[in-house]
Structure formats: C-alpha cells, structure tokens
Design an enzyme around this catalytic site. Structure first.
Site, PDB file in Angstrom:
ATOM      1  N   HIS A  21       9.695 134.934  26.395  1.00 28.11           N
ATOM      2  CA  HIS A  21       9.089 134.934  25.057  1.00 28.11           C
ATOM      3  C   HIS A  21      10.168 134.636  24.025  1.00 28.11           C
ATOM      4  O   HIS A  21      11.268 135.187  24.093  1.00 28.11           O
ATOM      5  CB  HIS A  21       8.457 136.304  24.787  1.00 28.11           C
ATOM      6  CG  HIS A  21       8.002 136.493  23.380  1.00 28.11           C
ATOM      7  ND1 HIS A  21       8.512 137.481  22.557  1.00 28.11           N
ATOM      8  CD2 HIS A  21       7.071 135.822  22.644  1.00 28.11           C
ATOM      9  CE1 HIS A  21       7.918 137.414  21.382  1.00 28.11           C
ATOM     10  NE2 HIS A  21       7.047 136.421  21.406  1.00 28.11           N
ATOM     11  N   HIS A  28      13.280 131.886  14.797  1.00 28.13           N
ATOM     12  CA  HIS A  28      12.526 133.140  14.910  1.00 28.13           C
ATOM     13  C   HIS A  28      13.053 134.080  13.830  1.00 28.13           C
ATOM     14  O   HIS A  28      13.902 134.925  14.077  1.00 28.13           O
ATOM     15  CB  HIS A  28      12.687 133.777  16.294  1.00 28.13           C
ATOM     16  CG  HIS A  28      11.768 134.935  16.518  1.00 28.13           C
ATOM     17  ND1 HIS A  28      12.143 136.084  17.163  1.00 28.13           N
ATOM     18  CD2 HIS A  28      10.460 135.124  16.149  1.00 28.13           C
ATOM     19  CE1 HIS A  28      11.133 136.930  17.210  1.00 28.13           C
ATOM     20  NE2 HIS A  28      10.095 136.362  16.595  1.00 28.13           N
TER      21      HIS A  28
END
Length: 340
Positions: A57, A132
């Site tokens: 992930h 991110h």
C-alpha cells in the site's frame, strides 16, 4: 502433503538477494525474488486473477521529502500548517507506509504496487513524482529500479496500479505514459481478457508488466488497462475488528470473471488517531499492534475465482507478509489454461 509442497517450494525459492562475500547464505538473505518462476507447473496455467499475490500500500512512500512543498493531495489547512518545519517532520511519520525500496519489495516477493503521482508546483519540465502527503522520488527513477529487477528476473510479473493523479493536465499524462513506455518497452502487456492472463501465456510473449491507469487517458494506449479491471475496496477504518468483516464481505461480492481483485488489508488513521499518536506515527500507532491479527486473517484465506487475489499491506517487512500470501497458492488445484 501440503507441508511437503511448502518445503519443496522453499528450497526452490531459496535464492540470495544480496550476495554474501563469505559465500554462505544467512537467513536474512533468503528471499522471494523468483517466486512466480518457482510455482509448480500446474499453476502456470491458472489465471493471475485466481492466484494469491502480495502487494504493498502506498508502495513508493519509503522515502518522502520534508523539504519539498506539501502535495496537492492535502487540504489548504494542512498546507498552511506545514509552513512550520516541525509539522512536516510529523507529516513524514504519517506519510511513510513502507520501509523497503522498490527493489527490496520486489526481492521480498511484492508484485503489486499502489501508485499515486503528481506534478510538483514550480516545476517547468513536466516531471512527475510519487506522492503521499509529501513528495517522494521521481516516477522515472522508480520505474527504472523496477525494470532493472525485471530484466534480471524474466519470469516475474508485476502490477503497477496508477490510481491517484494530482495536478496533472494532458501534457503531464502524456509525459508519464512516455516514461512508462521508455522504461518497460516490450515488457508491457496489452489490455486483454483477464482470464487469459496466466504465467505461461505471459512468459511465451515475454510480457512482465501490467499497467492500470485510473483515468480516461488509458483509452489512447493499448498497454494501459482501465482501473475498473482492478477494483480495490477500501474499508477506511482504524479498527481491525471492522476491517476483517469488510474484507470478507467484499470478497463474497467479488465478480467471478472479468477483473482482478485487491484486498486492502490496511488501517486508515483518522484526525483524532493522528492527534493521539502524533509523534509515534502510523507504524507505531496503528500498524505494529494490528499486523499480527491481519496476518492471521491472511493465513485463513484461499485463492481462486471467488477467493483472495491481490492482498496489500503497510510495512510489508514487519511480518512475514509476502511469504504468507505466496504460500496460499499451495492450496490451489490444477486448472485448465484459458486462451485469450
């Protein structure tokens, strides 16, 4: 019998990721770099959508740049707060979801990569970065690292899932797709019937890379698979007791044909979670204490048309995640080859 097959496969997969000058093989050096090539022959004809495949992930987030601007995936309130240098240091603790580089993840057995990309404010060269919260490495650098591994391991197949795009216009998309073409060339697998994607069929054509592109731009290129072919239901919970029923429910609702399936075995922090564990970060606040329960769930699964396919995790190195997922394939029976 199952124990025998596991032992035999471990012997085949016992390769050394980093050569030891002494010539001996340390336990930490045994890896899953060639696990697909090492699967028994009857699994070579099974659709990849029916195999158990480990994934990560936010795969690229092993490094983020505290000195870069806050990414366009963040709110204006966060961007204002990030003007304080300490805030970016704290953001890093919650943005990083992996310890291993792309190469290290590949050697550990990870074959699915969850990718989020963005242009960077002020850049004039169309460069695209992983993102991110904070910006990561250049996408080009990551692609080259992956391609180098694939060239050394020609029977390994990977899934690159480009599922979030930020601050990208048509020119940025064209630049990114060109980079993908330059990096992988003839290794790119054209979009086709999901059921036709077996190890044997891919090996015969020397394809190693499936690119999923969650943007209408995919229609312009034959090697870009539509995002709908790889659904990844998201539990959006901090509770492992809610996550596991969600994973079970979404598996039971999985389409038996026409798509791969990603089980996101991850927990997502809320604002109050971050506030309570501000200094500890994602790994120490949520992941460490819940990974054993998640791994226990993985061990109870079986791959197949209505079973697990791709399973993703944060910090894939903290437990024996990849090997546990790979070993689920020992449960599969012989299946007939499906032609494209």
């Amino acid at each position: 019998m199952l124990a025998f097959r596991k032992a035999r496969r471990k012997l085949r997969m016992g390769t050394i990721c980093s050569p030891n000058p002494s010539g001996t093989k340390a336990a930490s050096e045994v890896c899953n770099a060639d696990w697909m090539a090492s699967l028994p022959p009857h699994l070579h004809n099974v659709p990849l959508s029916n195999l158990a495949i480990p994934g990560s992930h936010d795969s690229f987030s092993y490094w983020v740049d505290e000195k870069s601007p806050v990414g366009p995936d963040q709110t204006q309130a966060v961007k204002r707060l990030a003007r304080i240098s300490l805030v970016k240091k704290l953001m890093k603790k919650w943005s990083v979801t992996q310890n291993l580089t792309f190469r290290e993840q590949l050697e550990a057995g990870i074959r699915y990569f969850d990718l989020r990309v963005s242009s960077k404010p002020g850049d004039t060269d169309q460069e695209i970065y992983f993102i991110h919260g904070l910006f990561g490495i250049k996408v080009w650098d990551g692609l080259m690292e992956i391609d180098a591994f694939l060239s050394q391991h020609p029977q390994e197949i990977i899934f690159l899932d480009f599922n979030h795009f930020y601050a990208m216009d048509e020119a940025h998309h064209k630049c990114l797709v060109l980079r993908i073409q330059e990096a992988f060339g003839n290794k790119l697998c054209p979009a086709c019937s999901v059921e036709s994607m077996t190890l044997r069929s891919l090996w015969e054509k020397k394809y190693q890379v499936l690119i999923f592109y969650h943007c209408p731009f995919y229609k312009q290129y034959p090697f870009l698979w539509p995002g709908k072919k790889i659904p990844a239901p998201w539990a959006n919970t901090t509770s492992v007791h809610k996550l596991i029923p969600f994973l079970e429910t979404t598996l039971s609702e999985r389409a038996p044909r026409g798509a791969f399936h990603v089980s996101q075995a991850i927990l997502t922090p809320r604002v109050k979670t971050i506030a309570r564990g501000l200094v500890g970060g994602l790994k120490n606040t949520l992941v460490h204490r819940n990974l054993p329960a998640i791994l226990d769930w993985v061990k109870t699964q079986k791959p197949g048309a209505m079973g697990v396919n791709i399973i993703t995790s944060d910090f894939v190195d903290l437990v024996d995640f990849a090997t546990t997922v790979i070993e689920l394939n020992d449960l599969l029976e012989d299946q007939a080859l499906t032609k494209c």
